[in-house]
Design a protein around this motif. Structure first.
Motif, mmCIF file in Angstrom:
data_model
loop_
_atom_site.group_PDB
_atom_site.id
_atom_site.type_symbol
_atom_site.label_atom_id
_atom_site.label_comp_id
_atom_site.label_asym_id
_atom_site.label_seq_id
_atom_site.Cartn_x
_atom_site.Cartn_y
_atom_site.Cartn_z
ATOM 1 N N GLY A 1 0.822 -1.203 0.000
ATOM 2 C CA GLY A 1 0.000 0.000 0.000
ATOM 3 C C GLY A 1 0.859 1.257 0.000
ATOM 4 O O GLY A 1 0.532 2.250 -0.658
ATOM 5 N N VAL B 1 -3.733 3.827 4.319
ATOM 6 C CA VAL B 1 -2.848 2.667 4.533
ATOM 7 C C VAL B 1 -2.623 2.455 6.031
ATOM 8 O O VAL B 1 -2.655 1.323 6.524
ATOM 9 N N ASN C 1 -6.661 0.392 -0.539
ATOM 10 C CA ASN C 1 -6.001 0.511 -1.839
ATOM 11 C C ASN C 1 -6.964 0.967 -2.926
ATOM 12 O O ASN C 1 -6.579 1.698 -3.839
#
Length: 152
Positions: free
Chosen positions: A82, A106, A129
């Protein structure tokens, strides 16, 4: 003739510019242009969030949910993947605010995903994501419209 490690500080010492140009020509997705970055982050999001379908409920899951089942190590791996998307956003010249939002996505995913059992459910539901890809796409569509792919 052996190359001493102290002589290998510069990649140009063992890879010519011609070889690098040939590599870029054969693998255009390795470039640093916005279109190549778009392809990479879209592919990464697909792998992390939508690689597989759970039969019966038709829910898409990816490596983020699956690898996250492995305590500690799985969360570190998916956090690094990420973070790579945030790094690519930096390469696009995105604003610090946008990158901070992405880093927060993230971070939340990593911290809450690390909680035993409840974190696994959270990973299944929260798609950091995908949120980050949406931020990147919005930036690319505004600043680099030539990278937009019309899906049919």
């Amino acid at each position: 003739m052996a190359i001493r490690p102290e002589k290998m500080n510069n990649p140009a010492d063992y890879v010519s510019q011609e070889q690098l140009d040939q590599l870029k020509a054969n693998f255009p997705q390795l470039g640093t242009d916005p279109a190549a970055i778009r392809k990479r982050v879209e592919a990464l999001e697909l792998v992390l969030e939508r690689s597989f379908v759970i039969p019966g409920i038709n829910r898409h899951v990816g490596l983020d949910s699956i690898v996250g089942l492995v305590p500690v190590v799985g969360d570190i791996i998916t956090a690094a993947m990420g973070a790579y998307m945030v790094w690519e956003a930096r390469n696009l010249g995105m604003s610090k605010f946008q990158m901070a939002r992405m880093a927060a996505n993230v971070g939340v995913d990593t911290l809450l995903g690390a909680v035993p059992l409840a974190g696994d459910l959270f990973d299944f539901l929260y798609r950091s994501n995908t949120k980050n890809l949406r931020i990147i796409r919005k930036h690319l569509d505004k600043h680099h419209p030539e990278t937009k792919v019309i899906e049919g």
